[in-house]
Design a protein around this motif. Structure first.
Motif, PDB file in Angstrom:
ATOM      1  N   ASP A 225      -3.888  29.244  27.932  1.00 54.93           N
ATOM      2  CA  ASP A 225      -2.767  29.803  27.187  1.00 54.93           C
ATOM      3  C   ASP A 225      -3.307  31.088  26.584  1.00 54.93           C
ATOM      4  O   ASP A 225      -4.363  31.085  25.934  1.00 54.93           O
ATOM      5  CB  ASP A 225      -2.234  28.861  26.122  1.00 54.93           C
TER       6      ASP A 225
ATOM      7  N   PHE B 138      -2.488  28.857  20.668  1.00 55.65           N
ATOM      8  CA  PHE B 138      -2.917  28.893  22.065  1.00 55.65           C
ATOM      9  C   PHE B 138      -3.559  27.557  22.449  1.00 55.65           C
ATOM     10  O   PHE B 138      -3.319  27.027  23.531  1.00 55.65           O
ATOM     11  CB  PHE B 138      -3.923  30.027  22.284  1.00 55.65           C
TER      12      PHE B 138
ATOM     13  N   VAL C 247       1.310  33.722  20.736  1.00 59.87           N
ATOM     14  CA  VAL C 247       1.753  32.649  21.643  1.00 59.87           C
ATOM     15  C   VAL C 247       3.119  32.942  22.251  1.00 59.87           C
ATOM     16  O   VAL C 247       3.532  32.269  23.200  1.00 59.87           O
ATOM     17  CB  VAL C 247       1.780  31.265  20.949  1.00 59.87           C
TER      18      VAL C 247
ATOM     19  N   GLU D 227       6.086  23.660  26.307  1.00 59.42           N
ATOM     20  CA  GLU D 227       5.004  24.233  25.501  1.00 59.42           C
ATOM     21  C   GLU D 227       5.535  24.488  24.092  1.00 59.42           C
ATOM     22  O   GLU D 227       5.962  25.579  23.761  1.00 59.42           O
ATOM     23  CB  GLU D 227       4.508  25.536  26.131  1.00 59.42           C
TER      24      GLU D 227
ATOM     25  N   THR E 206      -0.877  25.783  35.999  1.00 55.69           N
ATOM     26  CA  THR E 206       0.041  26.907  35.860  1.00 55.69           C
ATOM     27  C   THR E 206       0.858  27.054  37.138  1.00 55.69           C
ATOM     28  O   THR E 206       0.395  26.693  38.224  1.00 55.69           O
ATOM     29  CB  THR E 206      -0.706  28.221  35.566  1.00 55.69           C
TER      30      THR E 206
ATOM     31  N   ASN F  63      -0.970  24.718  23.075  1.00 56.89           N
ATOM     32  CA  ASN F  63      -0.235  24.877  24.338  1.00 56.89           C
ATOM     33  C   ASN F  63      -1.132  24.645  25.550  1.00 56.89           C
ATOM     34  O   ASN F  63      -0.702  24.057  26.550  1.00 56.89           O
ATOM     35  CB  ASN F  63       0.414  26.258  24.399  1.00 56.89           C
ATOM     36  N   ALA F  64      -2.386  25.105  25.481  1.00 58.22           N
ATOM     37  CA  ALA F  64      -3.308  24.878  26.597  1.00 58.22           C
ATOM     38  C   ALA F  64      -3.530  23.382  26.811  1.00 58.22           C
ATOM     39  O   ALA F  64      -3.546  22.896  27.948  1.00 58.22           O
ATOM     40  CB  ALA F  64      -4.632  25.601  26.347  1.00 58.22           C
TER      41      ALA F  64
END
Length: 197
Positions: free
Chosen positions: A67, A44, A81, A39, A7, A47-48
């Protein structure tokens, strides 16, 4: 052992460092300075994984990526999201919060249920992938309260509090938040997987 946190959000880095210190003091979480992937997942977990894969490939270290977002019952789970972009592409936390409050302005307390969701992906340098989830149930306040936390924290009232002294997460101490949050819950599920690294 070093793990990169995928991040560029300094609030998330600080929050993760505090959570990790209380459960895995031998684990050093380092910030990610590589390119930000697109993303384009619709969950979630997707995207994570996108973020963790990119960070692991860029650094050669095991990578963690979170995420997360707020899911409001009466909005069918939205913003979900799209929590960071709820008011537009600028990722304006204040505008996001104000828009959500405006959308719910005439919704009574019994129908203001919401949950913070956190999905954490772990991708090792060898390519092994794991995903865990943490959910923090509660409801939304009618107005922001508290100077702590970030994002939607000032309007989220977690379940399990004495009604006479209910507070938003924005009014929690850092220690209170780190012990109860959706990220803390997800991270606790991740600890056994980290032990195997």
């Amino acid at each position: 052992m070093r793990v990169v946190l995928a991040t560029h959000n300094p609030h998330k880095v600080a929050e993760f460092a505090q959570i990790v210190a209380s459960t895995r003091p031998d684990l050093e979480v380092v910030g990610y300075d590589g390119p930000e992937p697109v993303e384009d997942g619709v969950t979630f977990a997707q995207n994570a994984l996108i973020k963790a894969r990119a960070a692991a490939a860029h650094t050669g270290l095991p990578a963690l990526a979170d995420d997360s977002g707020i899911c409001v019952d009466v909005l069918g789970g939205s913003p979900g999201v799209f929590s960071a972009y709820w008011a537009g592409q600028k990722k304006d936390a204040v505008a996001n919060l104000e828009l959500l409050l405006d959308q719910l302005h005439d919704i009574a307390d019994p129908h203001r249920g919401a949950q913070f969701h956190s999905t954490i992906a772990l991708v090792t340098a060898e390519g092994a992938e794991h995903v865990v989830e943490g959910i923090w149930p509660g409801r939304l306040a009618h107005a922001a309260a508290g100077e702590g936390g970030f994002g939607y924290d000032p309007i989220f009232i977690p379940d399990g509090q004495d009604q006479a002294s209910e507070r938003t997460v924005g009014q929690f101490t850092d220690a209170e938040k780190q012990s109860q949050s959706h990220r803390a819950r997800a991270f606790r599920a991740l600890v056994p997987l980290l032990a195997g690294l």
